[in-house]
Design a protein around this motif. Sequence first.
Motif, PDB file in Angstrom:
ATOM      1  N   ILE A 153      10.685   2.979  -0.589  1.00 56.34           N
ATOM      2  CA  ILE A 153      10.848   2.497   0.788  1.00 56.34           C
ATOM      3  C   ILE A 153      12.183   2.961   1.365  1.00 56.34           C
ATOM      4  N   SER A 154      13.210   3.023   0.509  1.00 55.36           N
ATOM      5  CA  SER A 154      14.541   3.433   0.984  1.00 55.36           C
ATOM      6  C   SER A 154      14.562   4.879   1.469  1.00 55.36           C
ATOM      7  N   ARG A 155      13.542   5.644   1.146  1.00 59.09           N
ATOM      8  CA  ARG A 155      13.460   7.021   1.622  1.00 59.09           C
ATOM      9  C   ARG A 155      13.048   7.097   3.091  1.00 59.09           C
ATOM     10  N   VAL A 156      12.419   6.040   3.588  1.00 63.15           N
ATOM     11  CA  VAL A 156      11.915   6.068   4.967  1.00 63.15           C
ATOM     12  C   VAL A 156      12.445   4.913   5.814  1.00 63.15           C
ATOM     13  N   ALA A 157      13.216   4.013   5.181  1.00 62.19           N
ATOM     14  CA  ALA A 157      13.664   2.820   5.900  1.00 62.19           C
ATOM     15  C   ALA A 157      15.048   2.391   5.414  1.00 62.19           C
ATOM     16  N   GLU A 158      15.653   1.470   6.138  1.00 61.92           N
ATOM     17  CA  GLU A 158      16.915   0.867   5.731  1.00 61.92           C
ATOM     18  C   GLU A 158      16.592  -0.346   4.859  1.00 61.92           C
ATOM     19  N   THR A 159      17.087  -0.353   3.628  1.00 57.98           N
ATOM     20  CA  THR A 159      16.689  -1.399   2.683  1.00 57.98           C
ATOM     21  C   THR A 159      17.865  -2.266   2.233  1.00 57.98           C
ATOM     22  N   SER A 206       0.804  -1.219   0.000  1.00 57.06           N
ATOM     23  CA  SER A 206       0.000   0.000   0.000  1.00 57.06           C
ATOM     24  C   SER A 206       0.839   1.273   0.000  1.00 57.06           C
ATOM     25  N   GLY A 207       2.137   1.154   0.239  1.00 58.53           N
ATOM     26  CA  GLY A 207       2.982   2.341   0.229  1.00 58.53           C
ATOM     27  C   GLY A 207       4.129   2.219   1.214  1.00 58.53           C
ATOM     28  N   PRO A 208       5.094   3.135   1.140  1.00 61.00           N
ATOM     29  CA  PRO A 208       6.303   3.032   1.969  1.00 61.00           C
ATOM     30  C   PRO A 208       6.109   3.376   3.439  1.00 61.00           C
ATOM     31  N   GLU A 209       5.081   4.161   3.757  1.00 60.93           N
ATOM     32  CA  GLU A 209       4.933   4.656   5.127  1.00 60.93           C
ATOM     33  C   GLU A 209       4.841   3.526   6.154  1.00 60.93           C
ATOM     34  N   GLU A 210       4.268   2.407   5.761  1.00 56.69           N
ATOM     35  CA  GLU A 210       4.104   1.298   6.711  1.00 56.69           C
ATOM     36  C   GLU A 210       5.436   0.675   7.121  1.00 56.69           C
ATOM     37  N   PHE A 211       6.529   1.040   6.422  1.00 50.24           N
ATOM     38  CA  PHE A 211       7.845   0.488   6.745  1.00 50.24           C
ATOM     39  C   PHE A 211       8.788   1.529   7.350  1.00 50.24           C
ATOM     40  N   ARG A 266      13.930  -2.140   9.026  1.00 51.50           N
ATOM     41  CA  ARG A 266      14.939  -2.769   8.159  1.00 51.50           C
ATOM     42  C   ARG A 266      14.172  -3.694   7.223  1.00 51.50           C
ATOM     43  N   VAL A 267      14.250  -3.395   5.915  1.00 54.54           N
ATOM     44  CA  VAL A 267      13.378  -4.064   4.951  1.00 54.54           C
ATOM     45  C   VAL A 267      14.194  -4.761   3.869  1.00 54.54           C
ATOM     46  N   ALA A 268      13.892  -6.048   3.657  1.00 55.69           N
ATOM     47  CA  ALA A 268      14.460  -6.803   2.550  1.00 55.69           C
ATOM     48  C   ALA A 268      13.465  -6.781   1.393  1.00 55.69           C
ATOM     49  N   ILE A 269      13.922  -6.381   0.218  1.00 55.61           N
ATOM     50  CA  ILE A 269      13.073  -6.330  -0.970  1.00 55.61           C
ATOM     51  C   ILE A 269      13.586  -7.356  -1.960  1.00 55.61           C
ATOM     52  N   VAL A 270      12.706  -8.267  -2.378  1.00 55.77           N
ATOM     53  CA  VAL A 270      13.100  -9.386  -3.223  1.00 55.77           C
ATOM     54  C   VAL A 270      12.448  -9.257  -4.591  1.00 55.77           C
TER      55      VAL A 270
END
Length: 350
Positions: free
Chosen positions: A189-195, A163-168, A172-176
């Motif tokens: 997501i990298s704008r608001v979290a560590e990816t 639904s969008g980056p704000e929820e992260f 620390r987020v892994a994107i596959v």
Amino acid sequence: MPNRANLGEVTTSVAVIGAGQAGLSATFHLARRGIDHVTVDASPCAGGAWLQRWDTLTVDRLNRIFGLPLFDAPTLDPEQKASVAVPAYFADFERRMGLNIARPVRVLTVSKSGEEFLLDTTAGRIRARGVINATGTWENPLRTDYPGQGEFQGRQIHTHDYSGPEEFASQRVAIVGGGISALQHLEEISRVAETRWYTRRQPEFVEGFDGRDVEERVAESVARGEPARSVVSYTGLYADAPYIVAARERGVLKRREMFRSITADGVIEADGSLTKCDAIVWATGFRPSLSHLAGLGVVNERGGVAVDGTQVSGEPMLHLIGFGPSQSTVGANRAGREAVVKLQRALRKR
């Protein structure tokens, strides 16, 4: 054709399943040729899968939207949500062309009785001499079964549920994934979290590609009955796409080799080390939504369907559009017309 959610039992020449770009193209050409038809769509209103896209997917992040038949390509506000802009264009096309779409109607099964197709739906039964399937891929996300996945204590979602980056935020987020959605998720997501970005293969970034060559290769693949793959797997990723440029400029476009397994609090990297993470976003793509066609026996053991152009091999009255080489918006338009022309010829012979 009735434009309501209660069909009862209807007999028609051609049934169209789905009213995204491909389905609308087919419906237009059927109406223009005066061929009796029924078009059903599972969505409550015009827009199909576009209605489900995440809010931060704006028009400027889309590949080009080609115009529908006799309807100029839309001039869209680049900052408008894709989930609003594209459905509005589809709705305008339906209204201007006088198309009738029965909604919301989901096709549960398609079977045959002699020369007739029987479509059992949530709104009744449709009997048709020919079927054009335009159900796309959105309802069939490819979900992986990865070692240790069930042990992970954090959140796991697929692009389908994003639904969008704000929820992260601050996680620390892994994107596959190595496709367009994965790169779009990574950039925002990298704008608001560590990816961390993981792919099985090294993605190919290209300056451009030969569209005709791509279509020919995809057509050859599906003609052999191979499972349909994403168009990006043939074209590569456009290096100058705004989200790729932005990710590269901010230093987050750093691909990691796919991790070995998942633990309760992170992933085991290819080198055996542990990287802790709070969430995993699986941007692993989609496959054609064809489960309702299982009773026809056209889906092979590999999950593919052999087609010649739009026609299913061995089934001259069954066509798949928005499938294989016609997954793109321009390809979907052409495929809609091709399927109708072939069905019209076949109907005249019967």
